[in-house]
Design a protein around this motif. Structure first.
Motif, short mmCIF file in Angstrom:
data_model
loop_
_atom_site.label_atom_id
_atom_site.label_comp_id
_atom_site.label_asym_id
_atom_site.label_seq_id
_atom_site.Cartn_x
_atom_site.Cartn_y
_atom_site.Cartn_z
N SER A 143 0.81 -1.22 0.00
CA SER A 143 0.00 0.00 0.00
C SER A 143 0.84 1.26 0.00
O SER A 143 0.29 2.38 -0.08
N ASN A 144 2.15 1.10 0.13
CA ASN A 144 3.07 2.24 0.22
C ASN A 144 2.67 3.15 1.39
O ASN A 144 2.67 4.38 1.28
N THR A 145 2.32 2.51 2.50
CA THR A 145 1.86 3.24 3.69
C THR A 145 2.57 2.69 4.92
O THR A 145 2.52 1.49 5.19
N SER A 177 -3.41 4.41 10.49
CA SER A 177 -2.59 4.14 9.30
C SER A 177 -2.90 2.77 8.72
O SER A 177 -2.82 2.58 7.50
N ASP A 203 -6.00 3.38 6.75
CA ASP A 203 -5.63 4.11 5.53
C ASP A 203 -5.04 3.17 4.49
O ASP A 203 -5.34 3.27 3.29
N ALA A 204 -4.19 2.25 4.96
CA ALA A 204 -3.58 1.28 4.03
C ALA A 204 -4.65 0.40 3.41
O ALA A 204 -4.63 0.12 2.19
N ALA A 248 -7.86 1.08 3.06
CA ALA A 248 -8.68 1.90 2.16
C ALA A 248 -7.99 2.10 0.82
O ALA A 248 -8.62 2.07 -0.24
N SER A 249 -6.68 2.28 0.87
CA SER A 249 -5.90 2.41 -0.37
C SER A 249 -5.99 1.14 -1.21
O SER A 249 -6.15 1.20 -2.44
N ARG A 250 -5.91 -0.01 -0.55
CA ARG A 250 -5.99 -1.27 -1.29
C ARG A 250 -7.41 -1.52 -1.81
O ARG A 250 -7.58 -2.10 -2.89
N ASP A 295 -9.37 0.83 -2.87
CA ASP A 295 -9.40 1.64 -4.10
C ASP A 295 -8.73 0.91 -5.26
O ASP A 295 -9.23 0.90 -6.39
N PHE A 296 -7.59 0.29 -4.97
CA PHE A 296 -6.86 -0.44 -6.01
C PHE A 296 -7.68 -1.61 -6.51
O PHE A 296 -7.82 -1.84 -7.72
#
Length: 471
Positions: free
Chosen positions: A210-212, A219, A222-223, A225-227, A229-230
Motif C-alpha cells: 500500500s506504500n503506507t 494508518s 488508511d492502508a 482503504a488504499s488497497r 481503491d486499487f
C-alpha cells in the motif's frame, strides 16, 4: 417416462419426475456459470496452465479428497507427501469405492464424465487406464485451464485475494474475450490479532503493497482503504470474510488506538479486547464497501485447524477443519444493525456452516432487507460441509420457508480445483428436483414457464443483476 430403476449418472441423475427433468434440461442446463466465490489460482488462469497429469489437477489442494483418503487409511506420504503422482492417484482410486453415499462419489464421476468423457467407475482395477487417458488429454491445448472453464460455460469468476496481493494476473486477464476474472477483497489477515508476532509480519507486507507506513490503527485503516481503491479499479465487486462469528464490542477511536498500539508492541490482547478491536476494524471496512457499492460476504461457523500435530506438519487448509457451534444470533444482529442504523449496510451474503443455525440465518436476512434492491440480504448457498444433496435441499427449503427463494443468487464452487464446476450442475439438478416434486404434489402450479423462469433467475440472472455484472 420415469421408472423405479435408473442408471447411475444418467441424463436424469437426481431428477425424480418429468417436471424436474423439463426444468433442468430446458431451463437450468443451458445457462452459463457465474462463480462469484472460489479459491482458484489467478496465476493458473492468466497463464492458462497446462497440468502434467491427473493427480496434479485433481488432488493438489483438495482437502475433501485428502480427508477421505486419511479415513480410508492412506498414509500421508501418498496424500500430501512425496509419493509419485501416479502412486497418489492409485491410492485415491482405491479410496473411491469406499466413498459411496458421500458426495465425493458423485463429484468424482461427474468430473470424469463432464471433462474427460469417461463413463467407467473409478476403482483400483480401472485406475491405471483412467490415469493414462486423462493425463494424455491434459497434454493437449483443449485441456488447458481456460479451455476447461469454457467446457463448463464459465462466464465470470471471482477469485479470493489478500489486500496485499499485486493482482498482476487479473491485470493480465483484462480484455480477455471469453472469460471475466475479477478479484475479491479478503482482509482476514488484517484483523488476525491472536498472534502479535505473525500479525506484525503481515503488516510489513501490507505496508509495502500500500506504500503506507503502518504505525497506528488509523494508518492501518488508511492502508486498507488504499488497497480497496486499487481492488475497485481492478473491477472488484465484493469483499469476503471467514470468521467463527461476527465480532462484537463498542470502542471509541481512542480506545481502539490504545489496543492496537499494545498489539504493535507484541502484547497479546484479552479475548474481549481482541473481539472489540476486530469489530472496530471490520465495521470500518464495511462502511467503505458500502460507499463503493460492493457486496460483502461472511462465511461463518468453521472451527479451523483442530489438529495441532498436523497443523505443524502441513499448515492451514489441509483438511483438519470442522463445523463449529458458536453462538451467532446476537453478534450477527448487532453487527448488521450497527451498519444499518447509519444507512451503511452494503448488500450482504451470509454463509452458515452449522445446519442447526439454518433457520437463524434465513430469518436474520429479513431483518435488514429494506426494499432498496431485490434480495439485498442473501442467505448464501450451502457451504463446505453442507454443499451436498441434503445440505442444499435444507438451504433451499429454509430460504423458501422464511424468505424468497426467487431472489436467491445460487451456487458457488468455493473450490481450489479447476475440475469442480460440475458442482453447479449438481446444485441445479437438486434445485429443479425440489421444484419438480412440488409441482407433482400440486404445491406449485403446472406452469413450466413460470417455474422455469424462476430456475433461470436463480442459476444465472439474479447473480448477474446482484453484482451488476452487466455494467
Amino acid at each position: 417416462m420415469f421408472t423405479n430403476d435408473k442408471a447411475f449418472l444418467d441424463a436424469d441423475f437426481l431428477l425424480e419426475n418429468d417436471h424436474a427433468s423439463m426444468l433442468y434440461h430446458h431451463y437450468a442446463a443451458p445457462m452459463s456459470v457465474i462463480d462469484y466465490h472460489n479459491h482458484l489460482s489467478p496465476e493458473d488462469i492468466a497463464t492458462n496452465r497446462q497440468f502434467n497429469n491427473l493427480t496434479e489437477i485433481w488432488l493438489e489442494g483438495d482437502h475433501y479428497k485428502w480427508r477421505a483418503m486419511r479415513t480410508h487409511g492412506v498414509p500421508e506420504k501418498c496424500i500430501t507427501g512425496d509419493a509419485l503422482p501416479r502412486e497418489k492417484f492409485i491410492k485415491w482410486a482405491e479410496t473411491v469405492p469406499y466413498t459411496l453415499r458421500n458426495p465425493l462419489y458423485h463429484w468424482t464421476h461427474l468430473e470424469l464424465q463432464r471433462y474427460f468423457g469417461i463413463q467407467k467407475l473409478l476403482n483400483k482395477e480401472t485406475a491405471e487406464a483412467i490415469y493414462e487417458e486423462c493425463s494424455a488429454k491434459l497434454q493437449t491445448n483443449e485441456f488447458r485451464v481456460r479451455q476447461l472453464l469454457a467446457k463448463q460455460k464459465v462466464e465470470i469468476l471471482c477469485t479470493t485475494d489478500d489486500p496485499a496481493d499485486s493482482l498482476i494476473f487479473h491485470q493480465n486477464m483484462k480484455g480477455y474475450e471469453y472469460l471475466t476474472m475479477l478479484p475479491t477483497f479478503r482482509p482476514d489477515k488484517a484483523y488476525a490479532f491472536e498472534n502479535p508476532s505473525a500479525y506484525n509480519d503481515y503488516l510489513n507486507k501490507l505496508a509495502e503493497s500500500s506504500n503506507t507506513a503502518i504505525h497506528s490503527l488509523q494508518s492501518l485503516l488508511d492502508a486498507l482503504a488504499s488497497r480497496i481503491d486499487f481492488f475497485s479499479n481492478m473491477g472488484c465487486r465484493a469483499a469476503d470474510h471467514g470468521l467463527e462469528h461476527l465480532p462484537y464490542g463498542k470502542l471509541s477511536s481512542a480506545e481502539a488506538e490504545k489496543q492496537f498500539s499494545s498489539l504493535l508492541q507484541g502484547n497479546v490482547l484479552p479475548p474481549a479486547e481482541l473481539q472489540a478491536l476486530r469489530a472496530y476494524v471490520l465495521l470500518t471496512l464495511c462502511e467503505i464497501y458500502h460507499s463503493k457499492g460492493w457486496v460483502q460476504q461472511f462465511h461463518l461457523g468453521a472451527l479451523r485447524n483442530n489438529n495441532t500435530r498436523m497443523m505443524k506438519q502441513l499448515g492451514a487448509d489441509s483438511g483438519f477443519d470442522s463445523i463449529g457451534d458458536f453462538p451467532q444470533a446476537k453478534t450477527l444482529a448487532w453487527f448488521l444493525n450497527e451498519l444499518d442504523q447509519h444507512n451503511r449496510l452494503a448488500q450482504t451474503i451470509l454463509y452458515n456452516l452449522n445446519p442447526s443455525d439454518n433457520a437463524l440465518f434465513a430469518s436474520m436476512i429479513g431483518n435488514f432487507n429494506d426494499g432498496s434492491i431485490p434480495g439485498k440480504m442473501q442467505y448464501g448457498s450451502a457451504w463446505w460441509f453442507l454443499d451436498q444433496k441434503k445440505g442444499m435441499e435444507q438451504q433451499i427449503n429454509m430460504l423458501s420457508n422464511l424468505g424468497l427463494l426467487s431472489h436467491f443468487i445460487g451456487m458457488v464452487t468455493d473450490s481450489r480445483s479447476f475440475l469442480s464446476f460440475p458442482r453447479h450442475e449438481y446444485f441445479r439438478r437438486i434445485l429443479c428436483n425440489q421444484l419438480g416434486k412440488d409441482m407433482a404434489r400440486g404445491e406449485l402450479p403446472h406452469d413450466i414457464s413460470l417455474v422455469g423462469s424462476m430456475v433461470q433467475h436463480i442459476c444465472y440472472g439474479n447473480v448477474k443483476r446482484y453484482f451488476r455484472f452487466t455494467e
